[in-house]
Design a protein around this motif. Structure first.
Motif, PDB file in Angstrom:
ATOM      1  N   ALA A 440       0.894  -1.189  -0.047  1.00 24.21           N
ATOM      2  CA  ALA A 440      -0.198   0.015   0.030  1.00 24.21           C
ATOM      3  C   ALA A 440       0.745   1.280  -0.051  1.00 24.21           C
ATOM      4  O   ALA A 440       0.547   2.327   0.550  1.00 24.21           O
ATOM      5  CB  ALA A 440      -1.029  -0.062   1.151  1.00 24.21           C
ATOM      6  N   GLY A 441       2.226   1.064  -0.366  1.00 22.21           N
ATOM      7  CA  GLY A 441       3.023   2.439  -0.242  1.00 22.21           C
ATOM      8  C   GLY A 441       3.552   2.674   1.078  1.00 22.21           C
ATOM      9  O   GLY A 441       3.953   3.768   1.043  1.00 22.21           O
ATOM     10  N   PHE A 442       3.070   2.002   2.136  1.00 24.89           N
ATOM     11  CA  PHE A 442       3.604   2.365   3.378  1.00 24.89           C
ATOM     12  C   PHE A 442       4.896   2.067   3.685  1.00 24.89           C
ATOM     13  O   PHE A 442       5.733   2.881   4.242  1.00 24.89           O
ATOM     14  CB  PHE A 442       2.858   1.426   4.280  1.00 24.89           C
ATOM     15  CG  PHE A 442       3.461   1.297   5.770  1.00 24.89           C
ATOM     16  CD1 PHE A 442       3.161   2.551   6.499  1.00 24.89           C
ATOM     17  CD2 PHE A 442       3.857   0.245   6.340  1.00 24.89           C
ATOM     18  CE1 PHE A 442       3.686   2.337   7.948  1.00 24.89           C
ATOM     19  CE2 PHE A 442       4.366   0.240   7.549  1.00 24.89           C
ATOM     20  CZ  PHE A 442       4.433   1.189   8.429  1.00 24.89           C
ATOM     21  N   THR A 443       5.515   0.985   2.958  1.00 26.80           N
ATOM     22  CA  THR A 443       7.096   0.560   3.140  1.00 26.80           C
ATOM     23  C   THR A 443       7.624  -0.179   1.911  1.00 26.80           C
ATOM     24  O   THR A 443       6.665  -0.779   1.062  1.00 26.80           O
ATOM     25  CB  THR A 443       6.928  -0.459   4.202  1.00 26.80           C
ATOM     26  OG1 THR A 443       8.629  -0.772   4.594  1.00 26.80           O
ATOM     27  CG2 THR A 443       6.127  -1.739   4.161  1.00 26.80           C
ATOM     28  N   LYS A 444       8.672  -0.127   1.730  1.00 23.62           N
ATOM     29  CA  LYS A 444       9.514  -0.928   0.786  1.00 23.62           C
ATOM     30  C   LYS A 444       9.982  -2.473   1.525  1.00 23.62           C
ATOM     31  O   LYS A 444      10.400  -3.056   0.616  1.00 23.62           O
ATOM     32  CB  LYS A 444      10.573  -0.179  -0.032  1.00 23.62           C
ATOM     33  CG  LYS A 444      10.172   1.019  -0.718  1.00 23.62           C
ATOM     34  CD  LYS A 444      11.368   1.669  -1.319  1.00 23.62           C
ATOM     35  CE  LYS A 444      10.902   2.969  -2.307  1.00 23.62           C
ATOM     36  NZ  LYS A 444       9.708   2.641  -3.036  1.00 23.62           N
ATOM     37  N   GLY A 445       9.802  -2.483   2.574  1.00 19.57           N
ATOM     38  CA  GLY A 445      10.008  -3.811   3.040  1.00 19.57           C
ATOM     39  C   GLY A 445       8.845  -4.679   3.717  1.00 19.57           C
ATOM     40  O   GLY A 445       7.817  -4.562   2.896  1.00 19.57           O
ATOM     41  N   MET A 446       8.872  -5.201   4.842  1.00 16.90           N
ATOM     42  CA  MET A 446       7.928  -6.031   5.306  1.00 16.90           C
ATOM     43  C   MET A 446       7.296  -5.632   6.550  1.00 16.90           C
ATOM     44  O   MET A 446       7.800  -5.184   7.539  1.00 16.90           O
ATOM     45  CB  MET A 446       8.540  -7.645   5.828  1.00 16.90           C
ATOM     46  CG  MET A 446       7.171  -8.214   6.259  1.00 16.90           C
ATOM     47  SD  MET A 446       5.959  -8.846   5.095  1.00 16.90           S
ATOM     48  CE  MET A 446       7.157  -9.629   3.751  1.00 16.90           C
ATOM     49  N   PRO A 447       5.989  -5.086   6.224  1.00 13.63           N
ATOM     50  CA  PRO A 447       5.494  -4.272   7.519  1.00 13.63           C
ATOM     51  C   PRO A 447       5.150  -5.049   8.631  1.00 13.63           C
ATOM     52  O   PRO A 447       4.823  -6.257   8.759  1.00 13.63           O
ATOM     53  CB  PRO A 447       4.116  -3.862   6.596  1.00 13.63           C
ATOM     54  CG  PRO A 447       3.837  -4.926   5.695  1.00 13.63           C
ATOM     55  CD  PRO A 447       5.161  -5.556   5.122  1.00 13.63           C
ATOM     56  N   TRP A 448       5.283  -4.186   9.923  1.00 14.93           N
ATOM     57  CA  TRP A 448       5.544  -4.737  11.228  1.00 14.93           C
ATOM     58  C   TRP A 448       4.145  -5.475  11.477  1.00 14.93           C
ATOM     59  O   TRP A 448       3.824  -6.284  12.225  1.00 14.93           O
ATOM     60  CB  TRP A 448       5.651  -3.789  12.245  1.00 14.93           C
ATOM     61  CG  TRP A 448       4.456  -2.660  12.371  1.00 14.93           C
ATOM     62  CD1 TRP A 448       4.296  -1.799  11.675  1.00 14.93           C
ATOM     63  CD2 TRP A 448       3.508  -2.975  13.657  1.00 14.93           C
ATOM     64  NE1 TRP A 448       3.080  -1.034  12.300  1.00 14.93           N
ATOM     65  CE2 TRP A 448       2.642  -1.790  13.245  1.00 14.93           C
ATOM     66  CE3 TRP A 448       3.301  -3.859  14.510  1.00 14.93           C
ATOM     67  CZ2 TRP A 448       1.442  -1.527  14.209  1.00 14.93           C
ATOM     68  CZ3 TRP A 448       1.845  -3.425  15.330  1.00 14.93           C
ATOM     69  CH2 TRP A 448       1.092  -2.590  15.002  1.00 14.93           C
ATOM     70  N   LEU A 449       3.023  -5.022  10.749  1.00 10.79           N
ATOM     71  CA  LEU A 449       1.568  -5.493  10.945  1.00 10.79           C
ATOM     72  C   LEU A 449       1.001  -5.688   9.402  1.00 10.79           C
ATOM     73  O   LEU A 449       1.246  -4.868   8.516  1.00 10.79           O
ATOM     74  CB  LEU A 449       0.546  -4.859  11.767  1.00 10.79           C
ATOM     75  CG  LEU A 449      -1.049  -5.253  11.799  1.00 10.79           C
ATOM     76  CD1 LEU A 449      -0.992  -6.547  12.699  1.00 10.79           C
ATOM     77  CD2 LEU A 449      -1.630  -4.199  12.628  1.00 10.79           C
TER      78      LEU A 449
END
Length: 579
Positions: A440-449
């Motif tokens: 969702a464009g929140f992170t380029k990694g693995m989101p914490w949730l």
């Protein structure tokens, strides 16, 4: 009532961990928030409430603070925070910080010292007691399940923790503790912040005797719903405790009154009468409080996880009694979701077929009531609850503790999960949905949730491209509130309080009138206008149905002697006229 900037403002709450990640570690951070300030300015909000960004081991996602004057490494640095403050002020927005002083982290230096020995100078910074009859000092239950006491091996005594065992309660009876807290608050205010949201602030005063919550003597204490329970809610001994108003007036005198700021206190189990005490303009305590009465409207006798259907008449009764009690005395805060509550469109609206109109309808309610509106991140694009596939995917300590406690008690696992889908705090904590790219464009990694899988349809980019989006409806409501004193300062009168389909109320101010009509159902409804209202030819001010329907409404609304208003599912209409 005095006119002030914080009554006229709209507040936007940011949960930093889930807002925007700038460095790809899957955790939102301060530079991430910085990158979205223009978005917040475009929305039109005037105040940002920042959930805790202080140094913390993150047992309760930052609400367990180990250093009140440092920034959590995952979120950035103090330089990042100062840039954020400057960026907000440059854009005409204000910043309020979360103040968490009912408890600290067990990794705070004060507690590290306190647990060393019974005669340590910091021992009395916390609430320590010896055991009783081989058990805890009393039978109080933690808000997060189990006992509110934990034995510490170093001194063989127990410390009180109303929440997690890693959140020991501070001892506000100790004047030195209070002075330390006031110094810390002053330090932040001198940095230029514009106020505080105060976490569970009405729990800071406990009955020094720390009596049991439950006794077999029917003349003492409160009988629990289940006498077989080991631990019981002891709120009668610490909710709105014996010295809480004394402490807040002292805080106001020593700190708050010296700055032009806003304060809002999170207050558990308060009545409107309590609210008038906390917010009374002649009492010098707080500007407003968050109460939980409305948030409990779908809770059964067993509490939060015992879910029952809500009724619109109950919602109207709760809102109306708070408006009536605080009118010309204190000030209301208006919210329908936050970081501790499920998404409002899933809870009070319709998060499928009528997601957009119901989200706009609920926004109309929040922004046309007397009181300061609070927007929780993602609400302005209609984000929804999430159904994670397994308990291992959840991160919220309250949810996990409840699951294991109920599982151990032999309760049905499917029923437990259904309660979690409705009420888990992780519903509100899924990452902000910025666009339809990966995560969702929140992170380029693995989101914490886990990101809500509906992000491909529900995201900021989509909302900004759609002139009829929830975002632009929020923007219009905020503009109206800023421009029209009647929305902020007008009187409130509920209409047809027993109607289970429509919520209607009047606002009046200096000869001007507003009529707000909200359809809380997925069926068409009809609202009958009072003859006097119809005679005044009310003008349609705002509606959540646009396009041809909206034009037809405007034409219809200006017809002479209009007596009935047909409403589409989840439709909201606001009419205005001059007396």
């Amino acid at each position: 009532m005095n006119k002030t900037w914080w009554k006229e403002s709209v507040v936007y709450q940011i949960y930093p961990r889930s807002f925007m990640d700038s460095n790809g570690d899957g955790i939102g951070d301060l530079p991430g928030i910085m990158s979205k300030l223009d978005y917040l300015q475009q929305l039109g909000v005037q105040v940002i409430w920042l959930c805790p960004v202080y140094q913390s081991p993150n047992d309760d996602n930052g609400y367990d603070i180990s250093n009140y004057q440092q920034i959590m490494d995952e979120f950035g640095t103090m330089d990042d925070w100062e840039q954020l403050l400057e960026g907000l002020h440059q854009r005409g927005m204000k910043l309020i910080m979360d103040l968490v002083v009912n408890h600290s982290s067990d990794e705070h230096a004060w507690f590290a010292e306190s647990r060393q020995s019974k005669d340590n100078p910091y021992r009395d910074y916390y609430i320590w007691r010896p055991g009783k009859d081989g058990r805890e000092p009393n039978d109080w239950a933690s808000f997060f399940s189990g006992s509110a006491w934990k034995k510490d091996a170093a001194t063989d005594e127990y410390y009180l923790h109303l929440f997690s065992s890693k959140q020991p309660d501070l001892n506000w009876e100790n004047e030195t503790v209070r002075d330390e807290i006031y110094r810390m608050m002053t330090w932040w205010l001198d940095k230029g912040i514009d106020g505080f949201r105060m976490d569970v602030i009405n729990l800071i005063s406990k009955d020094p005797a720390l009596p049991d919550a439950y006794t077999h003597d029917p003349g003492i204490g409160t009988m629990p719903p289940n006498e077989e329970q080991t631990y019981h809610f002891g709120g009668q001994h610490f909710v709105n405790g014996p010295r809480v108003h004394e402490y807040l007036q002292e805080m106001n005198e020593k700190v708050l009154s010296r700055y032009d700021i806003m304060t809002v206190g999170e207050t558990v189990n308060v009545t409107p009468e309590d609210g008038a005490l906390y917010t009374g303009e002649d009492r010098n305590e707080l500007n407003m409080v968050f109460h939980f009465e409305l948030m409990g409207v779908d809770s059964g006798p067993g509490g939060k996880w015992d879910i029952r259907p809500w009724r619109l008449s109950e919602i109207k009764e709760i809102i109306s009694k708070w408006q009536t009690m605080l009118h010309n005395k204190g000030w209301n805060s208006n919210y329908l979701n936050n970081h501790d509550q499920p998404r409002m469109v899933s809870r009070f609206g319709n998060d499928s077929v009528y997601r957009k109109p119901s989200a706009k309808m609920l926004a109309t309610l929040l922004h046309t009531l007397p009181g300061t509106p609070y927007i929780y991140q993602g609400e302005e694009i209609g984000m929804t609850n999430i159904r994670l596939s397994a308990i291992e995917d959840y991160r919220d300590i309250e949810t996990l503790n409840m699951y294991h406690e109920y599982k151990d008690a032999g309760k049905n696992l499917d029923q437990i999960m259904e309660s979690i889908y409705v009420k888990s705090r992780d519903n509100a904590r899924t990452p902000m949905q910025w666009d339809d790219s990966a995560q969702a464009g929140f992170t380029k990694g693995m989101p914490w949730l886990t990101v809500n899988p509906n992000y491909t349809e529900i995201n900021v980019e989509e909302a900004l491209a759609d002139p009829d989006s929830i975002f632009y409806y929020y923007q219009r409501l905020i503009e109206l509130r800023r421009a029209e004193p009647i929305i902020v300062y007008g009187d409130y009168t509920v209409l047809q309080p027993d109607d289970e389909q429509l919520f209607a109320y009047m606002r009046s101010y200096e000869g001007q009138k507003l009529l707000v009509v909200l359809n809380f159902t997925d069926q068409a409804q009809v609202f009958l206008l009072d003859e006097e209202v119809a005679y005044n030819q009310p003008e349609l001010w705002i509606s959540n149905y646009g396009g041809d329907h909206g034009r037809a409404l405007a034409q219809e609304a200006n017809m002479h002697n209009l007596r009935s208003l047909p409403l589409e599912p989840y439709e909201a209409r606001v009419y205005r006229w001059q007396e």
